[in-house]
Scaffold this motif. Structure first.
Motif, mmCIF file in Angstrom:
data_model
loop_
_atom_site.group_PDB
_atom_site.id
_atom_site.type_symbol
_atom_site.label_atom_id
_atom_site.label_comp_id
_atom_site.label_asym_id
_atom_site.label_seq_id
_atom_site.Cartn_x
_atom_site.Cartn_y
_atom_site.Cartn_z
ATOM 1 N N TYR A 110 0.829 -1.207 0.000
ATOM 2 C CA TYR A 110 0.000 0.000 0.000
ATOM 3 C C TYR A 110 0.868 1.264 0.000
ATOM 4 C CZ TYR A 110 -3.827 -3.121 1.350
ATOM 5 O OH TYR A 110 -4.758 -4.133 1.389
ATOM 6 N N PRO A 111 1.237 1.801 -1.164
ATOM 7 C CA PRO A 111 1.903 3.105 -1.196
ATOM 8 C C PRO A 111 0.891 4.189 -0.803
ATOM 9 C CG PRO A 111 2.232 1.908 -3.258
ATOM 10 C CD PRO A 111 1.144 1.204 -2.514
ATOM 11 N N LEU A 112 1.328 5.120 0.036
ATOM 12 C CA LEU A 112 0.421 6.130 0.588
ATOM 13 C C LEU A 112 0.937 7.529 0.275
ATOM 14 C CD1 LEU A 112 -1.877 7.153 2.521
ATOM 15 C CD2 LEU A 112 -0.190 6.913 4.376
ATOM 16 N N ALA A 113 0.027 8.385 -0.170
ATOM 17 C CA ALA A 113 0.311 9.813 -0.323
ATOM 18 C C ALA A 113 -0.650 10.580 0.576
ATOM 19 C CB ALA A 113 0.152 10.244 -1.776
ATOM 20 N N VAL A 114 -0.105 11.428 1.433
ATOM 21 C CA VAL A 114 -0.927 12.249 2.322
ATOM 22 C C VAL A 114 -0.846 13.701 1.856
ATOM 23 C CG1 VAL A 114 -1.317 13.029 4.673
ATOM 24 C CG2 VAL A 114 -0.519 10.688 4.248
ATOM 25 N N VAL A 115 -2.010 14.301 1.663
ATOM 26 C CA VAL A 115 -2.093 15.684 1.189
ATOM 27 C C VAL A 115 -2.694 16.535 2.301
ATOM 28 C CG1 VAL A 115 -3.128 17.226 -0.520
ATOM 29 C CG2 VAL A 115 -2.327 14.945 -1.200
#
Length: 692
Positions: free
Chosen positions: A440-445
């Motif tokens: 699960y690659p995660l990007a937090v904005v």
């Protein structure tokens, strides 16, 4: 008119020939699988049907022979590449014994039969019988597909294949030399010297060249694949120069490159995909084209010799497998698997019989009988391996330990696009192979007016993770979160996805602990119990020579002990790297017991844990190709020591060229937040506290 000529068999148009071969590779396994017949058998039978001895649709020309040779070398290379080196080293004596049995029993039995019962000359009887001893791992792709390639029976058979085939090819060289009167002292000196030089180049020089190349061309995955193929065929050519068959060189190339090509890597996936779908099927079709069934109808003598050859070959191989079972206490299923893998005759058998025929010591009846032997034994090998392999795969799946608590669900928060490939690679290697959970690659904005634009940019970045992971044949599920801060977004993803491990990249530009990891790591450690790994990857993972694991006192008493031990073991297995555990005496004893009782086995050594001054001045012998793994701890836990807070600073300042991972093991929920954590019954030994 020209078009019509192209459609008249045997076909000569290269485009049409290649199209037909691809259709055979596609259709034959599908049809025969419906009939419960192994796909390998289908490709061999297809070669019989379309070949010059069948309907003569295709000629066995130079192109077919070339691709067939490549496929044979590919089989041997994959066998060496996929073998578990620890098990291979552990079982090398068993491989030698099986190799001796599967060589001596067939050649001795065959020589007695052909010399005393069939009235062959002694030299003809020995050469003809030697082909009974050789075997080709034609059914190895079946074992690999069923996931049993690391079973000890398979490992022993692969090792025995090299022993017996080398012995057979040496017999061939000696017999050929004897017909020319060349068996003097100089002949033996030259043969021994050439083999020693060849083995030294492949096993010692090739890994050094490959390690240097992978470091220089880390991002060019296509170039890495071509480089690996070049090494394989260079080794095969060197084997021929040394006076042995090319398959020996291909296998040794697989062993030499084994530690440098992780089994879960994109490069390994490319190697297996091209080999299993193109080159190996070409080899099987090529074998089928050699078979001429009409030899069975050329008189009783041909039938008698063919029958004797087939029966002796199969019976003696089974006897060798049976004796191996009795000596080492294998199960009947493992015995039958050894027999299935070692009963096929193709490559070395052809080499032996054709050389003997060309120099005039083997007649045409024996040559025709050998062709029948190839067909029958390839069919028997495929059927037996398929049937027994499925049974063994079921048995092994039932014996697997109960890991029902949680499957591995690994979250990879990504902020720097340059870290994507390394973090994905590491996560795939750490993932438990018993489960098929995605990464699960995660990007937090951050939740502000630029959130929409930032989501678009982060999603585009994460697409690179999907593209890269797809090359490794692993699932990746992108995750994007909008939150008031980065740590909060990661925490929310951990809860929603039931994450078990978090793999974080490390910011190398800052040196103190608080600024290196920022408040993100602090928040994660304070609000989660999952295992967290903070990573700095400075060189290609596959060039790692050792994992130096530094373990604090009482780490064996923590809840997450077995999980991080499994992670170290998986990483060692994937990288082919030795493990050096540095811990206190009591902790090392517990680690040693855990290593002994777990599989797959790893090559581990145990040393006292260094003091902080020793670690700072690198008096621990850590080399530039070593990865440092520090088992840290959350505040208030059994293994926490204030000195651990200084470890990131030391690593960033004094080990600038080394990759490292700092592991915060899994903890019991909320226990680590209790400052009054009870340690009744446990004592911190002063001698151990002096270290970490």
């Amino acid at each position: 008119m020209t078009l019509l000529l192209k459609l008249v068999p045997p076909f000569e148009d290269p485009v049409l020939i290649f199209t037909m071969v691809l259709l055979i590779i596609l259709i034959a396994p599908i049809i025969l699988n419906k009939l419960k017949i192994p796909g390998i058998v289908g490709l061999i039978l297809a070669g019989v049907i379309v070949g010059p001895n069948g309907f003569n649709l295709l000629l066995r020309d130079a192109s077919i022979i070339l691709f067939g040779t490549v496929g044979l070398l590919y089989i041997m290379f994959l066998a060496g590449l996929e073998i578990d080196m620890m098990d291979f080293k552990k079982n090398r004596n068993r491989s030698l014994i099986f190799g001796a049995l599967t060589f001596l029993i067939p050649i001795t039995t065959g020589t007695l039969i052909f010399y005393y019962l069939m009235d062959y000359q002694l030299i003809s009887a020995v050469l003809l019988s030697s082909m009974f001893s050789s075997h080709t791992l034609i059914a190895y792709p079946i074992a690999s597909r069923l996931g049993i390639s690391k079973n000890e029976a398979v490992t022993v058979t692969i090792g025995g294949t090299i022993v017996t085939d080398t012995a057979v090819l040496l017999v061939l060289a000696v017999v050929a030399g004897s017909t020319q009167g060349n068996l003097d002292v100089w002949y033996w000196v030259k043969l021994a010297g050439s083999l020693a030089i060849f083995g030294g180049i492949v096993m010692f020089l090739f890994p050094l060249i490959a390690s240097w190349f992978f470091k220089q061309i880390e991002s060019e995955k296509g170039a890495q694949y071509i480089f690996v193929l070049s090494m394989v065929f260079a080794a095969a050519f060197l084997a021929e120069l040394a006076g042995v068959e090319a398959i020996i060189g291909a296998f040794l190339a697989g062993l030499a490159l084994n530690p440098l090509i992780p089994h879960a890597s994109a490069l390994m996936n490319r190697i297996e995909f091209v080999g299993n779908n193109i080159f190996i099927p070409f080899f099987l079709i090529n074998v089928g084209m050699i078979v001429d069934l009409s030899v069975l109808f050329r008189g009783p003598e041909a039938l008698i010799i063919a029958g004797i050859i087939v029966v002796v070959a199969l019976v003696t191989k089974f006897v060798a497998a049976w004796l191996t079972q009795k000596i080492f206490g294998y199960s009947g299923t493992q015995r039958n698997l050894i027999f299935g893998l070692s009963s096929a005759h193709a490559a070395a058998t052809l080499a032996v019989i054709l050389v003997g025929y060309n120099i005039g010591i083997i007649n045409e009846d024996a040559l025709n009988g050998t062709i029948v032997l190839i067909l029958v034994t390839c069919l028997v090998s495929s059927f037996v391996t398929e049937k027994v392999g499925k049974r063994l795969a079921i048995i092994e799946s039932r014996r697997k330990p109960n890991l029902s608590e949680k499957p591995d669900r690994i979250l990879v928060p990504i902020a720097n696009p340059q870290n994507i490939e390394n973090l994905i690679d590491l996560s795939i290697m750490l993932r438990n192979p018993d489960y098929s959970e995605p990464i699960y690659p995660l990007a937090v904005v951050l939740d502000n007016e630029q959130a929409e634009e930032e989501i678009f940019r982060k999603n585009k970045m994460l697409q690179e993770a999907i593209t890269y992971a797809s090359a490794t044949d692993n699932d990746v599920q992108l995750v994007a979160k909008i939150d008031i801060n980065i740590a909060s977004g990661i925490l929310r993803a951990i809860k929603e996805l039931m994450i078990t491990e978090v793999v974080l990249g490390w910011n190398a530009k800052i040196t103190t602990r608080d600024r290196i990891f920022g408040t993100i790591l602090d928040n994660l450690l304070e609000n989660t119990e999952q295992m967290i790994l903070v990573c700095k990857i400075m060189q290609p993972l596959n060039t790692t020579s050792r994992l130096v694991v530094i373990v604090p006192a009482n780490a064996e008493l923590e809840r997450g002990f077995l999980r991080w031990m499994r992670a170290v073991r998986l990483l060692s297995t994937q990288l082919g790297a030795k493990v050096v555990f540095m811990a206190g005496r009591r902790t090392n004893n517990q680690i040693k017991n855990t290593v002994k009782s777990s599989k797959p086995a790893i090559d581990a050594t145990y040393m006292p844990r260094p003091s902080m001054p020793e670690f700072e001045s690198n008096q621990t012998g850590i080399g530039k190709d070593d990865m440092v793994v520090v088992i840290s701890a959350r505040r208030g836990t059994l293994s926490y020591n204030g000195i651990l807070d200084d470890v990131p600073r030391v690593l960033s300042r004094n080990y600038k060229d080394n990759s490292f991972i700092i592991v915060y093991p899994e903890q019991h929920p909320n226990l680590y937040q209790d400052n009054q954590f009870k340690t009744t019954g446990y004592t911190n030994e002063p001698r151990e506290i002096e270290g970490f």
